[in-house]
Design a protein around this motif. Structure first.
Motif, PDB file in Angstrom:
ATOM      1  N   HIS A 129       0.830  -1.210   0.000  1.00 31.32           N
ATOM      2  CA  HIS A 129       0.000   0.000   0.000  1.00 31.32           C
ATOM      3  C   HIS A 129       0.867   1.263   0.000  1.00 31.32           C
ATOM      4  O   HIS A 129       0.522   2.269  -0.618  1.00 31.32           O
ATOM      5  CB  HIS A 129      -0.921  -0.011   1.219  1.00 31.32           C
ATOM      6  CG  HIS A 129      -2.078  -0.952   1.082  1.00 31.32           C
ATOM      7  ND1 HIS A 129      -2.612  -1.636   2.148  1.00 31.32           N
ATOM      8  CD2 HIS A 129      -2.793  -1.328  -0.013  1.00 31.32           C
ATOM      9  CE1 HIS A 129      -3.617  -2.384   1.720  1.00 31.32           C
ATOM     10  NE2 HIS A 129      -3.738  -2.230   0.422  1.00 31.32           N
ATOM     11  N   GLU A 139       1.842   2.011  -3.419  1.00 31.20           N
ATOM     12  CA  GLU A 139       0.716   2.547  -4.169  1.00 31.20           C
ATOM     13  C   GLU A 139       0.504   4.034  -3.875  1.00 31.20           C
ATOM     14  O   GLU A 139       0.359   4.855  -4.793  1.00 31.20           O
ATOM     15  CB  GLU A 139      -0.541   1.742  -3.812  1.00 31.20           C
ATOM     16  CG  GLU A 139      -1.742   2.045  -4.673  1.00 31.20           C
ATOM     17  CD  GLU A 139      -2.921   1.147  -4.330  1.00 31.20           C
ATOM     18  OE1 GLU A 139      -3.902   1.157  -5.086  1.00 31.20           O
ATOM     19  OE2 GLU A 139      -2.863   0.449  -3.280  1.00 31.20           O
ATOM     20  N   ASN A 148       3.409   6.266  -5.261  1.00 26.22           N
ATOM     21  CA  ASN A 148       3.362   6.484  -6.704  1.00 26.22           C
ATOM     22  C   ASN A 148       2.195   7.398  -7.091  1.00 26.22           C
ATOM     23  O   ASN A 148       2.313   8.192  -8.042  1.00 26.22           O
ATOM     24  CB  ASN A 148       3.252   5.143  -7.426  1.00 26.22           C
ATOM     25  CG  ASN A 148       4.542   4.340  -7.336  1.00 26.22           C
ATOM     26  OD1 ASN A 148       5.617   4.911  -7.168  1.00 26.22           O
ATOM     27  ND2 ASN A 148       4.442   3.021  -7.442  1.00 26.22           N
ATOM     28  N   SER A 193      -8.238   3.190  -4.781  1.00 20.10           N
ATOM     29  CA  SER A 193      -7.261   2.342  -4.090  1.00 20.10           C
ATOM     30  C   SER A 193      -7.905   1.684  -2.876  1.00 20.10           C
ATOM     31  O   SER A 193      -8.876   2.204  -2.317  1.00 20.10           O
ATOM     32  CB  SER A 193      -6.053   3.188  -3.654  1.00 20.10           C
ATOM     33  OG  SER A 193      -5.247   2.479  -2.753  1.00 20.10           O
TER      34      SER A 193
END
Length: 606
Positions: free
Chosen positions: A393, A396, A399, A427
């Motif tokens: 996570h 994620e 980015n 997400s």
């Protein structure tokens, strides 16, 4: 001539004598039997003619093995000699069929008209009571033994979870088994699964530490085939009990010879070899041996040792999985911790220290990159959670932030709002804390920090003369909270001047908070050490800060910026890349190293 009443009285007493439900013997002063009632005859399986006139002691009194008891040791005869009553429950009488009957008895001197006439012995079969007492004693002994085993298993369980250092854990385990389960214990493990190489981790004995230590070290690899019963434990994952005949066999492989050397050097007449295994694999073997001439191992002891070895195997498997997961998490994080850009005469450095426990490896990250307008960014963050999923996570969120920020000239508050919405709608990453900052200024300064803080510990600013202050402005909610709950919350932009030769430190909470220290105490400690290190270069600043604080438990990320002296770089003929230079976004040179600072063992002097 006796009266009729006297005769009736004698007859009544005879009836009572004959009807008593307990055996009665009457002796004269020499110990010869002069009377016995029917119950005595039944208990002793003897008719009257086999008892009357015979010496009671010589006829009846026996030891456990059936041998005669000396007259000097006869407690029943003491009644005749001392004239005092006695009783007991430890005597055995010989029955007519040759068997022994344990009796509970009471003996009383017999006196008539003031003269000693002998003794009266009242007795009863004590077999049932004695058997029950012996059974109870056996149960109690078994219970004590079980309690001792359970206590040892509890101690073993404590040892197994006391450290993540497998060799240290196995050494402590072997120490617990001596002397309760054997005169010595040894543990061999597979050093390399692919090659079959073995390693003797520990040997523990009651004494002779030097001899035991000399037996540890590398061992020959597992042979392709062997008759050795000990090595059979490694192949079959089943316990093997070795007796004297097994130990006398000649070894048929180098590894079997190395195992035999234990017995040659330490002694042993019997042993148990149990595998350290789980359902998936065998990690090694535990050998426990006894050296007594009549020593042996019970089935219950073999079961206990097997259970202990199984527990150790589970811990070893968990440690192996821990290392695998730790390696994956660290590799993932290191791939994301990119080299830092160097802009103008600003100096940057960073450190990442992984958690000591795989349960604490998680979502800490730092980042720094140049935006489309040439401005330098600084980012520090922590995704909620402590596992491999949290690390994913983190990647994620990191980015997403890069993608949302790099080509925008928006203030940090708007970038945070976009990131919060992206986390909510695109997400499955949970909440996260983050500081996102722009370092703004002209060539040669002055420099200014423009930032927002999403629930993260505040940045620390240290001036060249050692003054420190936390930049507590710009605080807003955690990422992943406002948009998800439709709270409509925002992040206020904050600004602060960065004086010449000042140091700006961004960090994650692992640096200042632990299970043994609250965050306020940690922040005070950080402030004190950072002030003392204000004049160190940024690399040494971070290294020494980690040494002094020595964080434990959670992973830690640090990002530091040092501003140059006033005017430095303003008149350079060939100035280094400037934050506002269009080329800077494409030509940022790598800067400080990304390094895993080793965790210092706090049990040793720093």
């Amino acid at each position: 001539m006796r009266s009729v009443d006297g005769l009736l009285e004698i007859g009544f007493m005879r009836t009572v004598f004959d009807s008593l439900g307990t055996g009665v013997l009457v002796t004269d002063t020499t110990g010869r039997i002069t009377a016995c009632n029917p119950r005595a005859q039944q208990l002793l399986d003897r008719p009257p003619d086999q008892m009357l006139g015979h010496d009671m002691h010589g006829l009846l009194h026996r030891r456990e093995d059936g041998s005669a008891v000396s007259r000097a040791e006869c407690v029943l005869l003491e009644v005749l000699e001392g004239g005092r009553p006695a009783e007991g429950s430890d005597e055995l009488f010989l029955r007519g069929d040759g068997s022994l009957v344990p009796v509970i008895w009471a003996a009383t001197p017999l006196r008539h008209e003031g003269r000693a006439e002998g003794a009266v012995i009242v007795f009863h079969d004590f077999s049932l009571h004695r058997d029950a007492a012996e059974q109870t004693a056996a149960y109690l002994a078994a219970l004590e033994g079980l309690t001792a085993r359970l206590t040892m298993v509890a101690e073993v369980s404590t040892v197994l979870i006391s450290t993540q250092d497998t060799p240290k854990m196995l050494d402590r385990l072997a120490g617990l088994l001596v002397p309760d389960m054997g005169d010595w214990a040894a543990i061999d493990v597979r050093a390399a699964e692919q090659t079959g190489e073995m390693q003797r981790i520990t040997v523990r004995t009651l004494g002779g530490h030097g001899t035991a230590q000399a037996l540890t070290g590398p061992l020959p690899p597992l042979p392709e085939s062997t008759r050795s019963a000990a090595l059979h434990a490694l192949r079959s994952a089943e316990p093997v009990v070795l007796d004297a005949d097994d130990l006398a066999e000649q070894p048929d492989s180098p590894l079997a010879a190395a195992h035999r050397e234990l017995f040659d050097r330490l002694g042993g007449t019997c042993a148990v070899v149990v595998p350290l295994n789980t359902r998936r694999q065998v990690f090694g073997a535990l050998t426990v041996a006894r050296a007594g001439p009549d020593a042996s191992y019970t089935e219950a002891e073999v079961f206990v040792l097997s259970d202990i070895a199984r527990r150790a195997g589970l811990v070893m498997e968990a440690a192996e999985l821990f290392e695998q997961q730790r390696h994956v998490a660290e590799t993932m994080q290191r791939q994301l911790l990119t080299p830092l850009p160097q802009v103008d005469h600003l100096t940057m450095a960073a450190r990442y220290r992984p958690a000591e426990s795989v349960a604490e490896i998680g979502g800490d990250w730092y980042d720094s990159f140049l935006l489309g307008d040439g401005v330098l960014t600084m980012v520090i963050g922590d995704v909620v959670g402590h596992d491999l999923k949290a690390a994913a996570h983190m990647a994620e969120v990191r980015n997403m932030l890069r993608a949302l920020a790099w080509d925008r000239t928006e203030p940090p508050s708007l970038i945070m709002r976009r990131l919060d919405e992206a986390m909510t709608h695109t997400s499955d990453a949970p909440m996260a804390t983050c500081v996102f900052a722009r370092v703004e200024g002209e060539e040669g300064g002055p420099w200014q920090l423009h930032w927002v803080n999403a629930g993260h510990p505040p940045p620390l600013l240290i001036t060249a003369d050692g003054h420190t202050r936390f930049l507590e402005a710009g605080h807003g909610p955690l990422l992943g909270l406002s948009s998800a709950l439709h709270l409509g919350l925002g992040w206020p932009d904050a600004r602060a001047d960065l004086p010449p030769q000042s140091t700006l430190l961004l960090y994650t909470d692992g640096l200042v908070e632990s299970r043994t220290r609250d965050i306020e105490a940690g922040l005070a400690t950080l402030r004190r050490h950072a002030a003392a290190l204000a004049r160190r270069d940024v690399e040494e600043f971070l290294d020494e800060l980690l040494v002094r604080i020595d964080p434990s438990g959670d992973d830690v990320a640090l990002l530091v910026l040092r501003t140059p002296a006033a005017g430095v770089g303003a008149h350079d003929e060939a100035p280094p890349l400037h934050a506002h230079s269009p080329a800077a976004s494409n030509r940022g040179a790598p800067g400080s190293r990304i390094e895993d600072t080793p965790v210092r063992d706090t049990s040793e002097p720093a």
